[in-house]
Enzyme design. Structure first.
Site, short mmCIF file in Angstrom:
data_model
loop_
_atom_site.label_atom_id
_atom_site.label_comp_id
_atom_site.label_asym_id
_atom_site.label_seq_id
_atom_site.Cartn_x
_atom_site.Cartn_y
_atom_site.Cartn_z
N ARG A 34 -103.73 -12.91 -98.07
CA ARG A 34 -103.15 -14.11 -98.67
C ARG A 34 -103.52 -15.32 -97.83
O ARG A 34 -103.40 -15.28 -96.60
CB ARG A 34 -101.63 -13.95 -98.72
CG ARG A 34 -100.91 -15.18 -99.27
CD ARG A 34 -99.43 -14.95 -99.38
NE ARG A 34 -98.77 -14.97 -98.07
CZ ARG A 34 -97.47 -14.75 -97.89
NH1 ARG A 34 -96.70 -14.46 -98.91
NH2 ARG A 34 -96.95 -14.79 -96.68
N CYS A 88 -95.96 -7.01 -104.00
CA CYS A 88 -95.98 -7.04 -102.55
C CYS A 88 -94.68 -7.58 -101.98
O CYS A 88 -94.55 -7.81 -100.80
CB CYS A 88 -97.17 -7.85 -102.04
SG CYS A 88 -97.13 -9.57 -102.55
N ARG A 124 -100.31 -11.35 -94.38
CA ARG A 124 -99.84 -12.74 -94.27
C ARG A 124 -100.58 -13.40 -93.13
O ARG A 124 -100.21 -13.23 -91.97
CB ARG A 124 -98.33 -12.76 -94.01
CG ARG A 124 -97.50 -12.33 -95.21
CD ARG A 124 -96.13 -11.84 -94.79
NE ARG A 124 -96.24 -10.57 -94.13
CZ ARG A 124 -95.41 -9.52 -94.33
NH1 ARG A 124 -94.42 -9.62 -95.15
NH2 ARG A 124 -95.60 -8.40 -93.69
N GLY A 176 -94.97 -11.38 -106.07
CA GLY A 176 -94.23 -11.70 -104.86
C GLY A 176 -92.76 -11.80 -105.26
O GLY A 176 -92.24 -12.86 -105.53
N THR A 177 -92.11 -10.65 -105.31
CA THR A 177 -90.77 -10.63 -105.90
C THR A 177 -89.70 -11.22 -104.99
O THR A 177 -88.59 -11.46 -105.45
CB THR A 177 -90.37 -9.20 -106.33
OG1 THR A 177 -90.70 -8.30 -105.28
CG2 THR A 177 -91.11 -8.81 -107.60
N HIS A 190 -86.07 -13.71 -92.74
CA HIS A 190 -87.19 -13.54 -91.80
C HIS A 190 -86.97 -12.31 -90.92
O HIS A 190 -87.86 -11.46 -90.76
CB HIS A 190 -87.34 -14.79 -90.95
CG HIS A 190 -88.45 -14.70 -89.94
ND1 HIS A 190 -88.22 -14.29 -88.64
CD2 HIS A 190 -89.76 -14.92 -90.04
CE1 HIS A 190 -89.36 -14.27 -87.99
NE2 HIS A 190 -90.32 -14.66 -88.81
N ASP A 213 -89.98 -14.30 -103.50
CA ASP A 213 -89.90 -15.66 -103.99
C ASP A 213 -89.56 -15.70 -105.47
O ASP A 213 -88.84 -16.59 -105.93
CB ASP A 213 -91.23 -16.39 -103.74
CG ASP A 213 -91.22 -17.05 -102.38
OD1 ASP A 213 -90.24 -16.89 -101.65
OD2 ASP A 213 -92.21 -17.74 -102.03
#
Lengths: 666, 666
Positions: free
Chosen positions: A381, A615, A325, A550-551, A213, A553
């Site tokens: 998203r 992304c 996001r 979404g590389t 994060h 995850d």
């Protein structure tokens, strides 16, 4: 063997054909009379600026200028040379292409094009994408670092140098920020900390990796950040951290100055000097425009959640937003209570009431993004994170509840303030809240109730978000600004999930268009971030108008690796060569990349004009950008501050990687 | 239209050519004189046994016997028929293949083969694998269920019927078990609960799905289990659970009797009657031996951790152990302290000392397994779970630490007992322990420091386990018993990880063989349970002598789905047809299966004689067994109590699935 120490008519020196620091076209170097090479390098005698040589030995100097100019022309690059003069006669000892700083690399490349020495293509290939970092972020004055104690070396998560006083919580950072620069030091950061990160010059965490994060948010904000500094031990209660450095235990208190380098991961005790970047030079604009010529249709977008970031992204040359996001908007102080009310709602009606409060706020955010992106696409998203992220932490609640019977008046008052209820209500409220938090508690939240699963369980959330998106789109479009919304459904594993959510989005869009009598072109697509979605991409593409990989995850699931936990063994894995690079920074082409390539092919086999982008955090990493180009993506998207790097990496990929053209669609 | 109610010389009836309950070859059914069909079914008049008809209407009866016998011969299956007699004349109304219980299905199939009516192949195809469940587990007497209140319906996790008094903790279950049957009711179970599960007749949990801890362990023990019964609210402190059922709130106290059906997921208040299974019938042995003929080389192994389970597995026909989870041996009361000492060790030396204590215990376990498997292979997995599973829970520690300053003498004594330290040490010990637990704390333990990552970080753990395996193997082999150890490295994502661990195993094995002057054939292989391992299977197979698909974890990572958390949305997903079946029970062939198939092909392309099996929970589910056969696996492995089901499913797959032969190696 020649001798520069034969007489006062002899000498030796080193030089560059241009200034390797700034790139300016000046003859640069130093020399010593009656000396050998080592004397210049050893630093015992102080050498003279090379320009002075012209006075002392005009002939040798003239010859030296001529030879080095010819060498530069021959090698078509700045030369780093060594020479000796023996009894007035010049001997060249060595020449090679010289090392240079980022700004120098760009300036030299641009100048040489204008001098007709190299082509634009050469220029673009000559600057390493990582060198651009120095143009985008403050850097330390290395001389001032020498006087400071190096405390530790963590993981470089967001580049740039930062200096400030240590704060151990977001609240304290906010309080202290008025009195001068602050650095936020946390074990890890969570969405609660965003306001504290926002006021800090830099962020340091004890755990987490390059896609934790702290790292993701810091990069988005362009704030220097070091994560996973496992050697520091934070005692939040005592407001200190301790670390063993320079052979002793050092304690750093709240308010003490530290300096951190997000490019190297180094952390120092005390205040180093920094120099600010300057992107305004003409040569930079020229260079970047050339990169755009070469990358052609291969786009670069930015991940940006709020209008402010979107504007920064545009300034850096982003051609749209690749990831907004929406939940990042949910943590603002005026919104969190409504978000919590939505989560705590026991039925749909109560939930809809809370959502109704959020609608105008989301609408105005989206309108701001559309305006900032003026004609460029904006990928939005729908809600992604597990709901418990918006609630107090379970373990803290358990402790508060256990301590409540023993708490004195002051403690109770603090607790009541923390939970935003009256003191008298605590006894009833805490168990209720804990009950709901327990219900939402998950063993592996990364693999739990999040992404489209939320929208499928609570369709009214997706509905509200779609309403906010399309009401904003119509509003802005009616003002004559071109709006291109791309609604992205996260975390799908099957086409059925996408279909479920797409139906809601399309229904709401049509309702709003009909009511307004005004239409806006839009797309509905999906993130590919779960292996199953990649494996069934041919089916998913039946409903998806675009894919965005979404590389972050996808790396987590494909490698079975939690980005919040892998730093426990990362160093050992790098030592054992199991990780060739940090997989959350550099895309694992052999494993994760294989899935990506399969999915692009399968998706396009169903829908040849499928828009495909990335992304994840890899979208701003040069080798990964090259990979994305090669497998035929239409664009990459990354943090605003990495957009120039991605533009350059994309251009280089386009220049060297023509073989992918066959895979790309017009 | 004919009339059975025309006179006392008329009548009607229904029947079966064999007993549909037991399968016995007796004429079975009932009739009524002077009646129509509805009268028999409606239950207003009590019909007579069909045999009595012979006395009343010998001619019609004889004709009925002859016709139904011919029908059975014609259709080559037990017939369910309806007839009417009008004025002495027999009319057949309907005939069809009759429904039957599991035991009847097997018995009829076997009898018909012996009567020359059908072939062995027909017989094997005629019994549904799920029907075997009734032969393996107790079932409820459905009549006694009618008088009980149904409390809830959860997820059927381990089949069979169980009745007992409710216990809310493992300790209480152990205490109560001496006085009669106990059912353990928990929010979820953890490895700490194993001793409580062991003494319980069945297990009920409020959360978790088909591959939760409770489900996996219960199946392994052959204990009926219902999980994810989300409607029950457990209050552990008050020792009650409440549930809304039959229109009111019902409270079930500790010691109250409940009945649960692990086959259907139903839970009842009160005591139902159960009937025990009987596997000793000759016809069952005969039938199972036929399944073995047809499945040929396609093997069935069992997942078993301790010698007792291995013996059960052999009795059910397992041809080896496909998965021994070594850590299940670590929770025993005499071992846990050493395991904890190993985890809390700050350096390698202290860790080795604790491991030294575990060595003889592991060695004797492995020796037991090798003896039980006498000549069959035993796959032993090295340590897999995250270490914090062996330590007290972080949140409980935080609460205890917060409450400690206020605790009275009794509370302190309880706490001290819980942590196995003196009261006076609590103040120092709890923060230390919490510190280590914090260090090991993970956000997503499923994706964290576990599997081979543990062995790579702490090679001395793998070393101790390898030592225990090969010392046991040599010991048993020297007694003349054939031993086939297969050492399995879990959770690898790359060949480098396997290589790292394999080197340790091979080194230790060679050392032990050299010292003993005695060699044992063995293999080193790996679990394929992370997508990346499947995607790079060609490389992994360079080092792996066998693959075993861990489809529980592979399902979690491929679908991005936590098996501990997915029940929150599972029902909605099934309602929306997003899940066609529970992906943790039935292998998702489209997604996870695609990866499995890719990996088998890629692995064999590198190493044609690669042994391939499955050890996930899917190895005992019929459709998944069929899939495993089709993609060319050599064997499936499942809980001991599912071995007969897997043997039948394997035989059926082999009969119908010849197309896979090309993929299979000799």
């Amino acid at each position: 063997m020649v001798f520069g120490n034969m007489s006062e008519n002899s000498g030796t020196g080193v030089g560059f054909t241009r200034d390797p620091g700034s790139g300016e076209k000046v003859f640069y170097g130093e020399y010593l009379l009656n000396a050998q090479g080592e004397d210049v390098v050893a630093g015992i005698r102080t050498p003279h600026p090379i320009a002075d040589l012209e006075q002392v030995m005009p002939e040798a100097f003239g010859q030296l200028r001529e030879i080095t100019t010819n060498l530069e022309k021959h090698y078509r690059d700045m030369q780093d040379f060594e020479f000796t003069i023996q009894e007035g006669k010049l001997y060249m000892l060595q020449t090679r292409n010289g090392k240079r700083t980022g700004p120098a690399a760009v300036r030299i490349a641009v100048d040489m094009v204008e001098e007709g020495m190299i082509t634009k293509k050469d220029a673009v290939l000559r600057v390493a994408p990582s060198q651009l970092d120095q143009l985008l972020h403050p850097v330390f004055d290395t001389k001032t670092l020498k006087d400071l104690t190096k405390l530790t070396n963590g993981i470089s998560a967001s580049p740039g140098a930062a200096v400030g006083r240590v704060a151990f919580s977001a609240e304290e950072a906010v309080d202290m920020a008025g009195d001068g620069p602050v650095l936020l030091v946390r074990k890890e950061t969570t969405p609660d900390d965003i306001h504290g990160m926002d006021v800090s010059k830099g962020i340091l965490t004890a755990i987490g990796g390059k896609s934790s994060h702290a790292a993701v948010v810091a990069r988005g904000m362009g704030r220097p950040c070091v994560v996973g500094a496992g050697e520091i031990r934070i005692n939040e209660a005592k407001k200190v951290f301790t670390v063993n450095a320079a052979g002793k235990a050092i304690t750093v208190k709240q308010g003490d100055f530290i300096s951190l380098d997000g490019t190297t991961g180094d952390v120092y005790l005390g205040q180093a000097k920094t120099s600010e970047p300057d992107m305004t030079h003409d040569f930079i604009g020229k260079f970047m425009s050339w990169t755009d010529e070469f990358r052609g249709k291969f786009g670069v977008r930015a991940n940006a959640d709020i209008p402010r970031d979107a504007k920064v992204a545009r300034q850096f040359g982003a051609e749209g937003i690749g990831l907004c996001r929406t939940e990042h908007m949910f943590f603002a102080e005026d919104r969190l209570p409504h978000v919590q009310a939505m989560i705590l709602a026991e039925d749909e009606k109560t939930r809809r009431k809370a959502l109704q409060k959020l609608l105008p706020m989301q609408r105005s955010d989206f309108a701001g993004l559309f305006k900032a992106m003026d004609g460029f696409p904006v990928v939005i998203r729908t809600l992604d994170p597990p709901l418990h992220e918006f609630l107090p932490k379970r373990e803290n609640l358990m402790v508060d509840l256990a301590v409540l019977p023993y708490a004195d008046a002051r403690q109770k008052k603090e607790m009541a303030a923390r939970y935003n209820v009256a003191v008298g209500e605590l006894k009833k409220y805490l168990p209720q809240l804990l009950h709901r938090v327990e219900e939402l508690h998950e063993f592996n939240p990364m693999l739990g109730l999040r992404g489209c699963r939320l929208g499928i369980l609570f369709p009214e959330i997706t509905e509200m978000q779609a309403r906010a998106i399309f009401e904003a789109a119509v509003q802005v479009s009616q003002k004559g600004i071109k709006v291109i919304p791309e609604v992205m459904i996260p975390l799908i594993g099957s086409v059925e999930e996408l279909d479920n959510q797409k139906k809601i989005v399309v229904r709401v869009a049509e309702e709003i268009f009909a009511k307004a009598g005004h239409k806006v072109e839009y797309m509905v697509g999906t993130m590919i971030e779960i292996p199953r979605a990649a494996l069934t991409a041919d089916k998913v593409a039946k409903e998806a108008q675009f894919f965005s990989f979404g590389t972050n995850d996808l790396t987590q699931t494909t490698m079975g690796l939690s980005r919040d936990d892998y730093t426990k063994f990362q160093k050992e894995y790098e030592k054992q060569k199991i990780f060739k690079a940090d997989p959350f920074a550099v895309l694992d082409q052999e494993g994760v990349g294989k899935l990506v390539e399969m999915a692009v092919k399968a998706g396009r086999s169903t829908r040849p004009d499928l828009e495909v982008g990335i992304c994840g955090e890899h979208g701003g990493e040069p080798s990964s950008v090259g990979f994305c180009y090669k497998v035929g993506m239409d664009y990459v998207s990354c943090s605003p501050y990495r957009v120039p790097i991605a533009r350059l990496a994309a251009a280089q990929a386009a220049i060297s990687g023509d073989k992918s053209e066959a895979m790309r669609t017009a």
